[in-house]
Design an enzyme around this catalytic site. Structure first.
Site, PDB file in Angstrom:
ATOM      1  N   LYS A 175       0.764  -1.265   0.143  1.00 46.46           N
ATOM      2  CA  LYS A 175       0.147   0.162  -0.147  1.00 46.46           C
ATOM      3  C   LYS A 175       0.824   1.139  -0.067  1.00 46.46           C
ATOM      4  O   LYS A 175       1.861   1.201   0.432  1.00 46.46           O
ATOM      5  CB  LYS A 175      -0.755   0.174   1.343  1.00 46.46           C
ATOM      6  CG  LYS A 175      -1.853  -1.081   1.246  1.00 46.46           C
ATOM      7  CD  LYS A 175      -2.979  -0.940   0.024  1.00 46.46           C
ATOM      8  CE  LYS A 175      -3.984  -1.754   0.039  1.00 46.46           C
ATOM      9  NZ  LYS A 175      -5.045  -1.637  -1.152  1.00 46.46           N
ATOM     10  N   ASP A 204      -0.250  -0.119  -4.536  1.00 51.27           N
ATOM     11  CA  ASP A 204      -1.828   0.493  -4.487  1.00 51.27           C
ATOM     12  C   ASP A 204      -1.972   1.524  -3.723  1.00 51.27           C
ATOM     13  O   ASP A 204      -1.847   1.332  -2.558  1.00 51.27           O
ATOM     14  CB  ASP A 204      -2.687  -0.867  -3.959  1.00 51.27           C
ATOM     15  CG  ASP A 204      -4.124  -0.678  -4.105  1.00 51.27           C
ATOM     16  OD1 ASP A 204      -4.545   0.339  -4.694  1.00 51.27           O
ATOM     17  OD2 ASP A 204      -4.973  -1.628  -3.776  1.00 51.27           O
ATOM     18  N   GLU A 230      -1.624   0.935  -8.837  1.00 52.02           N
ATOM     19  CA  GLU A 230      -3.061   0.612  -8.818  1.00 52.02           C
ATOM     20  C   GLU A 230      -3.829   1.825  -8.194  1.00 52.02           C
ATOM     21  O   GLU A 230      -3.240   2.388  -7.143  1.00 52.02           O
ATOM     22  CB  GLU A 230      -3.122  -0.660  -7.859  1.00 52.02           C
ATOM     23  CG  GLU A 230      -4.852  -1.001  -7.809  1.00 52.02           C
ATOM     24  CD  GLU A 230      -4.978  -2.441  -7.051  1.00 52.02           C
ATOM     25  OE1 GLU A 230      -3.882  -3.155  -7.359  1.00 52.02           O
ATOM     26  OE2 GLU A 230      -5.692  -2.712  -6.338  1.00 52.02           O
ATOM     27  N   GLU A 256     -11.566  -1.464  -9.236  1.00 54.48           N
ATOM     28  CA  GLU A 256     -12.070  -2.261  -8.547  1.00 54.48           C
ATOM     29  C   GLU A 256     -13.186  -1.803  -8.064  1.00 54.48           C
ATOM     30  O   GLU A 256     -14.267  -2.117  -7.329  1.00 54.48           O
ATOM     31  CB  GLU A 256     -11.331  -2.751  -7.256  1.00 54.48           C
ATOM     32  CG  GLU A 256     -10.600  -1.272  -6.426  1.00 54.48           C
ATOM     33  CD  GLU A 256      -9.601  -1.713  -5.340  1.00 54.48           C
ATOM     34  OE1 GLU A 256      -8.525  -2.323  -6.003  1.00 54.48           O
ATOM     35  OE2 GLU A 256      -9.950  -1.513  -4.291  1.00 54.48           O
ATOM     36  N   ASP A 279     -13.919  -6.583  -9.953  1.00 52.16           N
ATOM     37  CA  ASP A 279     -13.947  -7.520  -8.707  1.00 52.16           C
ATOM     38  C   ASP A 279     -15.303  -8.089  -9.058  1.00 52.16           C
ATOM     39  O   ASP A 279     -16.465  -7.644  -9.216  1.00 52.16           O
ATOM     40  CB  ASP A 279     -14.094  -6.824  -7.474  1.00 52.16           C
ATOM     41  CG  ASP A 279     -13.959  -7.735  -6.254  1.00 52.16           C
ATOM     42  OD1 ASP A 279     -14.949  -8.822  -6.248  1.00 52.16           O
ATOM     43  OD2 ASP A 279     -13.502  -7.647  -5.293  1.00 52.16           O
ATOM     44  N   HIS A 306      -9.541  -7.976  -9.080  1.00 52.63           N
ATOM     45  CA  HIS A 306      -9.398  -7.584  -7.854  1.00 52.63           C
ATOM     46  C   HIS A 306     -10.345  -8.635  -7.063  1.00 52.63           C
ATOM     47  O   HIS A 306     -11.272  -9.061  -7.210  1.00 52.63           O
ATOM     48  CB  HIS A 306     -10.131  -6.004  -7.452  1.00 52.63           C
ATOM     49  CG  HIS A 306     -10.201  -5.971  -5.928  1.00 52.63           C
ATOM     50  ND1 HIS A 306     -11.348  -6.124  -5.249  1.00 52.63           N
ATOM     51  CD2 HIS A 306      -9.180  -5.173  -5.252  1.00 52.63           C
ATOM     52  CE1 HIS A 306     -11.073  -5.658  -3.872  1.00 52.63           C
ATOM     53  NE2 HIS A 306      -9.586  -4.964  -4.162  1.00 52.63           N
ATOM     54  N   GLU A 343      -4.973 -12.438  -7.146  1.00 50.50           N
ATOM     55  CA  GLU A 343      -4.772 -11.579  -6.025  1.00 50.50           C
ATOM     56  C   GLU A 343      -5.149 -12.654  -4.748  1.00 50.50           C
ATOM     57  O   GLU A 343      -6.068 -13.012  -4.539  1.00 50.50           O
ATOM     58  CB  GLU A 343      -5.551 -10.484  -5.855  1.00 50.50           C
ATOM     59  CG  GLU A 343      -5.207  -9.538  -4.751  1.00 50.50           C
ATOM     60  CD  GLU A 343      -5.882  -8.209  -4.669  1.00 50.50           C
ATOM     61  OE1 GLU A 343      -6.951  -7.978  -5.549  1.00 50.50           O
ATOM     62  OE2 GLU A 343      -5.213  -7.050  -4.098  1.00 50.50           O
TER      63      GLU A 343
HETATM   64 MG   LIG Z   1      -6.721  -1.969  -4.725  1.00 51.26          MG
END
Ligand SMILES: [Mg+2]
Length: 395
Positions: A175, A204, A230, A256, A279, A306, A343
């Site tokens: 992240k 991300d 991302e 996502e 997703d 996702h 993922e």
């Molecule tokens: Mg993400």
């Protein structure tokens, strides 16, 4: 065969001290909106819907609006029912909770159709290109223990990143976006050093930046050989996405927070992403995955879903990815370059690790695709009851 029961189930697993943060929110618990659809022939199909917000609105959409539409129908027509439900809710739906609810129903219907035919979902989608999918670890969120030591290092973050390499992952997503750019840059440098040059690193931001800040962060990511950036900017900021994609060498990923093929079409037409990330439990289910993937491929855009949530969500994504062709085709496909990835969230989540009788397990850096009929999963009823919350609406 007829649908006789449509039951949304809200599951919650508090995390206590294991709580963690992204740039947008704290995660004091993990939750899932699971869906159980029963038939008059005794088959039970499982779906999951909604991934980011509270599960209650999704449960309400199913219970109050969608379930009455499908009770009594033959479940072996997921595409038809998905189209019908989307059409019936278009005027007030289109994105968000309604599409998440439709996604859950769609996945459960594919599960039931596969079970009725005695075939795994990936075969119904056209056949498997692979029996296992290369996995990447999603981790390195923000945690209280990620403190600088006396030497200014981040030992707990480095240890976490290394633990994924030790577990067999060769691709890790971390992240960014919560801290100032220089501080997040230091975290990226720390993770890169911990995992070495050979491990693929992805970042991300959960749409933490405006375009000019994302550009600065993107240049730092490039300096550390990060392969995708991302959700750099807001999902609504298509101009920002396009600017970043034109300005940076790092691949831009996103989607996502997007819904249905109609939403993704805008992302593709306007040149926003290199990698689309629908997703399955939010963007319209397996039926819509096929359409979004087809649309993306026609634009030369890769589709890597996702995945968040319970073992049901993971199983649905594994079937979708089993049936996804190498993109583009080569004689020796490589992960991320032209082979899809799955993922595999590594944050604490009992609903992912305990809910299925046979939970997903990493083997040589890959997740095996379930082989049984339908989604090929069996939900553990005891675990289900342990995390289940009271029904939303009585009766
Ligand atoms: Mg993400």
């Amino acid at each position: 065969m007829r649908i006789t029961g449509v039951e949304p189930l809200i599951l919650r697993a508090p995390l206590g001290a294991a709580r963690f943060l992204s740039s947008q929110s704290a995660f004091p618990e993990r939750n899932s909106l699971l869906l159980r659809i029963e038939t008059d022939e005794g088959l039970v199909g499982w779906g999951e819907g909604g991934q980011y917000g509270p599960p209650e609105p999704v449960a309400a959409c199913i219970q109050a609006v969608l379930a009455p539409q499908i009770l009594g129908r033959d479940p072996r027509q997921p595409v038809r029912i998905q189209e019908l439900l989307y059409a019936l809710t278009r005027d007030f739906g289109q994105k968000g909770a309604y599409v998440e609810a439709i996604s859950a129903i769609d996945i459960a219907l594919w599960d039931l159709t596969g079970q009725a035919l005695g075939e795994p979902v990936h075969r119904l989608l056209g056949g498997a290109f692979r029996d296992r999918v290369h996995a990447y670890a999603t981790g390195c969120y923000y945690r209280p223990e990620h403190q600088h030591d006396a030497a200014g290092q981040l030992p707990a973050l480095a240890d976490e990143a290394r633990s994924y390499v030790d577990a067999g992952f060769d691709t890790i997503k971390m992240k960014v976006g919560l801290l100032a750019i220089a501080d997040d840059g230091a975290r990226v440098a720390c993770v890169r050093e911990a995992i070495g040059a050979q491990t693929r690193l992805l970042a991300d931001a959960n749409h933490a930046y405006n375009a000019y800040s994302a550009l600065r962060m993107g240049r730092i990511l490039e300096a550390h050989d990060v392969l995708w950036f991302e959700e750099p900017v807001l999902p609504e900021d298509l101009d920002g996405y396009r600017l970043l994609r034109q300005s940076l060498d790092v691949a831009i990923a996103g989607g996502e927070c997007e819904f249905m093929r109609y939403g993704f079409r805008r992302l593709f037409e306007q040149g926003c992403v290199d990698i689309a990330q629908p997703d399955l439990c939010a963007a319209g289910g397996l039926s819509e995955w096929v359409k979004i993937h087809a649309l993306a491929s026609s634009f030369g855009i890769a589709t890597i879903p996702h995945v968040w949530g319970s073992g049901v969500a993971l199983a649905a994504a594994l079937h979708a990815l089993a049936a996804t062709p190498p993109f583009p085709y080569t004689a020796l496909p490589q992960p991320l370059m032209n082979e899809p990835l799955i993922e595999f969230d590594r944050n604490p989540n009992p609903l992912r690790d305990e809910l299925l009788v046979t939970p997903p397990r990493l083997v040589d850096g890959c997740l095996p695709v379930p082989r049984g009929p339908g989604l090929g999963i069996q939900v553990d009823e005891q675990t289900l009851q342990r995390y289940r919350q009271p029904d939303l609406l009585p009766g």
